[in-house]
Design an enzyme around this catalytic site. Sequence first.
Site, PDB file in Angstrom:
ATOM      1  N   ASP A 169       6.989   3.594   5.473  1.00  0.00           N
ATOM      2  CA  ASP A 169       6.294   3.245   6.810  1.00  0.00           C
ATOM      3  C   ASP A 169       4.839   3.287   7.094  1.00  0.00           C
ATOM      4  O   ASP A 169       3.784   2.900   7.847  1.00  0.00           O
ATOM      5  CB  ASP A 169       6.769   4.993   6.950  1.00  0.00           C
ATOM      6  CG  ASP A 169       5.936   6.083   6.460  1.00  0.00           C
ATOM      7  OD1 ASP A 169       5.979   6.283   5.844  1.00  0.00           O
ATOM      8  OD2 ASP A 169       6.156   7.601   7.106  1.00  0.00           O
ATOM      9  N   TYR A 264      -3.394   3.500   0.318  1.00  0.00           N
ATOM     10  CA  TYR A 264      -3.019   4.246  -0.884  1.00  0.00           C
ATOM     11  C   TYR A 264      -3.446   3.235  -2.426  1.00  0.00           C
ATOM     12  O   TYR A 264      -3.660   3.820  -3.445  1.00  0.00           O
ATOM     13  CB  TYR A 264      -1.373   4.066  -1.430  1.00  0.00           C
ATOM     14  CG  TYR A 264      -0.411   4.839  -0.617  1.00  0.00           C
ATOM     15  CD1 TYR A 264      -0.653   6.129  -1.586  1.00  0.00           C
ATOM     16  CD2 TYR A 264       0.108   4.928   0.714  1.00  0.00           C
ATOM     17  CE1 TYR A 264       0.524   7.111  -0.997  1.00  0.00           C
ATOM     18  CE2 TYR A 264       1.127   5.832   1.070  1.00  0.00           C
ATOM     19  CZ  TYR A 264       1.132   6.827   0.130  1.00  0.00           C
ATOM     20  OH  TYR A 264       1.947   8.034   0.531  1.00  0.00           O
TER      21      TYR A 264
HETATM   22  C1  G6P Z   1       4.005   8.226   3.869  1.00  0.00           C
HETATM   23  C2  G6P Z   1       4.298   7.193   2.587  1.00  0.00           C
HETATM   24  C3  G6P Z   1       5.895   7.964   1.811  1.00  0.00           C
HETATM   25  C4  G6P Z   1       4.756   9.387   1.771  1.00  0.00           C
HETATM   26  C5  G6P Z   1       4.288  10.293   2.562  1.00  0.00           C
HETATM   27  C6  G6P Z   1       4.448  11.511   2.316  1.00  0.00           C
HETATM   28  O1  G6P Z   1       4.773   8.198   5.331  1.00  0.00           O
HETATM   29  O2  G6P Z   1       4.830   5.916   3.633  1.00  0.00           O
HETATM   30  O3  G6P Z   1       6.401   7.070   1.218  1.00  0.00           O
HETATM   31  O4  G6P Z   1       6.519   9.648   1.000  1.00  0.00           O
HETATM   32  O5  G6P Z   1       3.838   9.225   3.594  1.00  0.00           O
HETATM   33  O6  G6P Z   1       3.214  12.279   3.436  1.00  0.00           O
HETATM   34  P1  G6P Z   1       3.581  13.671   3.027  1.00  0.00           P
HETATM   35  O7  G6P Z   1       3.165  14.248   4.183  1.00  0.00           O
HETATM   36  O8  G6P Z   1       4.418  14.385   2.206  1.00  0.00           O
HETATM   37  O9  G6P Z   1       1.943  13.982   1.743  1.00  0.00           O
HETATM   38 MN    MN Z   2       5.866   5.057   1.388  1.00  0.00          MN
END
Ligand code: G6P
Ligand code: MN
Length: 439
Positions: A169, A264
């Site tokens: 996402d 990222y």
């Molecule tokens: C985004 C990335 C995901 C990831 C997430 C982590 O949505 O696309 O791959 O797992 O962020 O988010 P968080 O809130 O769990 O750190």
């Molecule tokens: Mn992701």
Amino acid sequence: PFILSIAGGGSTYTPGIVKSLMVRLEDFPLAEIRLYDIDAARQDTIAPVVEKVIRDHSQSIKFIVTSDAETAFSGAHFVFAQMRVGQYKMREQDEKIPLRHGVVGQETCGPGGLAYGLRTILPMVELIDLVERYADKNAWIVNYSNPAAIVAEGVRRLRPDARVLNICDMPVAAMRNMGAILGVDRHKLEVDYFGLNHFGWFTQVRVDGEDRLPELREHVARFGLLTEDAAQTDPQHADPSWVKTWRNIKPMMDHFPQYLPNPYLQYYLMPNEIVAHQDPHYTRANEVMDGREKKLFAAAAEYKRSGILPDAFHVGVHGAFIVDVACSLAFNLRQRHLVIVENKGAIANLPYDAMVEVPAYITNHGPEPVRMGAVPLFHQTLLMQQLASEQLLVEATLEGSYEKALQAFTLNRTVPTMQHAKAILDEMIEANRDYWPAL
Ligand code: G6P
Ligand code: MN
């Protein structure tokens, strides 16, 4: 109407995803929703919340909660896969072990992502096999289990013909923010993008055929990829850590203004700065356990006690995107989405069989990637190095090869020396005893 199974039903994301499904029932009609998880206790905690979300919209959808694969997948038309092998406890290790060595601690980038990959590839293949045994012959698995790049490569190597669509996402979250900045609904944006998962660049952002990237660039130079007050993003990504992540796109744009980077990339392009601002004793896993997870568990308990469900989960772009992709698969809508697919020439100067992230038209027989052409030497080189790290990690998993794992860690841009790689890998082997194949 479809039978849909959610594998990893006990995830904190499940209620939000099911809510996204409920507001789209006219587009994506459902006969049954089944939650499947190997952690029955966790899933049982979250299931009443999910059931309430369903019943607020529909009395007729059948709801099943199970840890039995046959019950979960028999005759299913769609499976949403969101496994987290080792749960947040292991995410914490993925983040903290590298940090002890002064290296980025992140769930999908750097050594943390490689460790998570070693845990996830084989269980993901097991899940695919279970789905293929029990589900409808034409069933699609929409997979967003992390680390998505490595999982996709592992699946390609081991189950090349499986009906799995790998998605993330992050690009669509970036598009939501672009839309908010430009004052345009994100569905009106058409983007060009190339890269690997969590490692790519937007090259054009078109609205009605006009490229608005130059305008976005000016905005990003001031505020990062976020509206000035951050208010127009969804709740998950508006928490302080995510605000920092989105704002931090700015230095990358200042240095390399040509394209617009996936957030990222900051872990690879400015790891020192990231590490300097990370707390080795309290990482993102701790924030999520103390925040999102506690809040949802508390709400579930409150609901059980009083019958009133507090507002405890968010319905964001994540769930909406998954439903969009599922609709396009189901009804051959040929919508254009950024997904993870086998390259097959989409990026002309990357290997034919690399798993890349590019725009693709989503049909009922899968994604048809759009040609992005050849990419500049700088980006190609970064991509090749990251791809090699990920591919070696997959080979390490399949062959049980310590040497290839060490090569994967050494090649990762977040890791400064082979000594760092070895020290981190050796600690991770200990921490992952219950999960990794023997190396
Ligand atoms: C985004 C990335 C995901 C990831 C997430 C982590 O949505 O696309 O791959 O797992 O962020 O988010 P968080 O809130 O769990 O750190
Ligand atoms: Mn992701």
